[in-house]
Design an enzyme around this catalytic site. Sequence first.
Site, PDB file in Angstrom:
ATOM      1  N   ASP A  85      -6.431 -12.134  -9.132  1.00 15.86           N
ATOM      2  CA  ASP A  85      -5.277 -12.190 -10.056  1.00 15.86           C
ATOM      3  C   ASP A  85      -5.107 -11.216 -10.994  1.00 15.86           C
ATOM      4  O   ASP A  85      -6.278 -11.058 -11.840  1.00 15.86           O
ATOM      5  CB  ASP A  85      -5.225 -13.536 -10.759  1.00 15.86           C
ATOM      6  N   ASP A 104       2.644  -1.650 -10.762  1.00 13.95           N
ATOM      7  CA  ASP A 104       3.687  -1.983  -9.952  1.00 13.95           C
ATOM      8  C   ASP A 104       4.063  -3.316  -9.730  1.00 13.95           C
ATOM      9  O   ASP A 104       3.879  -3.937  -8.596  1.00 13.95           O
ATOM     10  CB  ASP A 104       3.972  -1.152  -8.438  1.00 13.95           C
ATOM     11  N   GLY A 159       0.674  -1.289  -0.052  1.00 14.89           N
ATOM     12  CA  GLY A 159      -0.045   0.022   0.090  1.00 14.89           C
ATOM     13  C   GLY A 159       0.975   1.315   0.026  1.00 14.89           C
ATOM     14  O   GLY A 159       0.038   2.354   0.108  1.00 14.89           O
ATOM     15  N   SER A 160       2.162   1.223  -0.322  1.00 23.81           N
ATOM     16  CA  SER A 160       2.783   2.404  -0.101  1.00 23.81           C
ATOM     17  C   SER A 160       2.458   3.479  -1.361  1.00 23.81           C
ATOM     18  O   SER A 160       2.057   4.611  -0.987  1.00 23.81           O
ATOM     19  CB  SER A 160       4.544   2.224  -0.261  1.00 23.81           C
ATOM     20  N   LYS A 161       2.312   3.003  -2.248  1.00 19.19           N
ATOM     21  CA  LYS A 161       1.868   3.765  -3.709  1.00 19.19           C
ATOM     22  C   LYS A 161       0.366   4.081  -3.610  1.00 19.19           C
ATOM     23  O   LYS A 161      -0.027   5.160  -4.198  1.00 19.19           O
ATOM     24  CB  LYS A 161       2.449   3.108  -4.885  1.00 19.19           C
ATOM     25  N   ASP A 193      -4.935  -6.614  -4.889  1.00 16.90           N
ATOM     26  CA  ASP A 193      -3.893  -7.636  -5.048  1.00 16.90           C
ATOM     27  C   ASP A 193      -4.405  -9.117  -4.711  1.00 16.90           C
ATOM     28  O   ASP A 193      -5.611  -9.444  -4.903  1.00 16.90           O
ATOM     29  CB  ASP A 193      -2.868  -7.411  -3.930  1.00 16.90           C
ATOM     30  N   CYS A 205      11.197  -2.426  -9.263  1.00 17.56           N
ATOM     31  CA  CYS A 205      12.207  -2.255  -8.532  1.00 17.56           C
ATOM     32  C   CYS A 205      13.322  -3.120  -9.001  1.00 17.56           C
ATOM     33  O   CYS A 205      14.241  -3.622  -8.177  1.00 17.56           O
ATOM     34  CB  CYS A 205      12.204  -2.322  -7.036  1.00 17.56           C
TER      35      CYS A 205
END
Length: 309
Positions: free
Chosen positions: A165, A183, A119-121, A139, A236
């Site tokens: 999914d 992401d 949940g950061s973004k 998710d 990342c």
Amino acid sequence: MDVKFKQKFVERYERLLGDELQVFLETSLKPLTHSIRINTLKITVQKLIERLEEKGWKFRKVPWCDYGFWVVEPRYELGNTLEHQLGYFYVQEAASMIPPLALKPKPHEFVLDLCASPGSKTTQIAQMMNNKGIIVANDVGGRTKALVANLQRCGVVNTVVTNMDGRFFSQTVKQRFDKLLVDAPCSGTGAIRKNLDIIKMWNPKMVKGLSRLQKSLILSGFDCLKEGGVLVYSTCTLEPEENEEVVNYLLNKRENARIVKIRIKNLKYRKGLVEWNEKKFNEEVKECIRIYPQDNDTEGFFIAKIRKP
């Protein structure tokens, strides 16, 4: 701790970076300075900085994010502080703040975060939207537990959580979203500074498997966009198979996909690759951005911005 990179990893990144290989390997082994994103849904930047400075905290501004700060002091676990529990800030790596900045969500828009946990973004997107509009945060499996907890802690009220999914999301919802973030799960070679185990886990077979997953996710995400909508794809990792090759796959599969140039002030980055392992990619792919750990003293990241005209 004695850490040794695999020979195939070293050879691959020498091809990517040439003379910069050694600085990349050395930077990848240096611990990251903790960074936080101040949650303006609950407190102003000035008030939280003043509150924490009174407790002896010292900060350095993240130059590309108005509410991002590196925490020079203290060095202890920031998640154990009262201010974190109150949702006044989110412990978030400075480079991780970039994909939502590239997406530029607006308060009136309908937004999908396809791979949202933890949940950061998502919480950053809600902050940028001032808790208005609608976010669907998706998710799969048990990953949504951490997502829900962080949304609640940060006071996010404009978000619906779904458990599906992401590869099949477009079979349920098509052409609905103004903005969309993918992401994607990845091999994490840009995040070695956070987790040295990535060095042990890395192997070319894993990269190829993740690339197949990412291609399905980006295609599903694009099909969920309205005409005129914008998708940001980010990882990342620094593996071309998980980045430029995935974006190139979308361009080949969807003729109406167009790469948009990303403009982030005060950020050092490289252009996307247009060739790798004798594969040539669409020239538009060079407008994607690669961020190596040594560029801004952060994680490594890859970001692409795509519009459906």
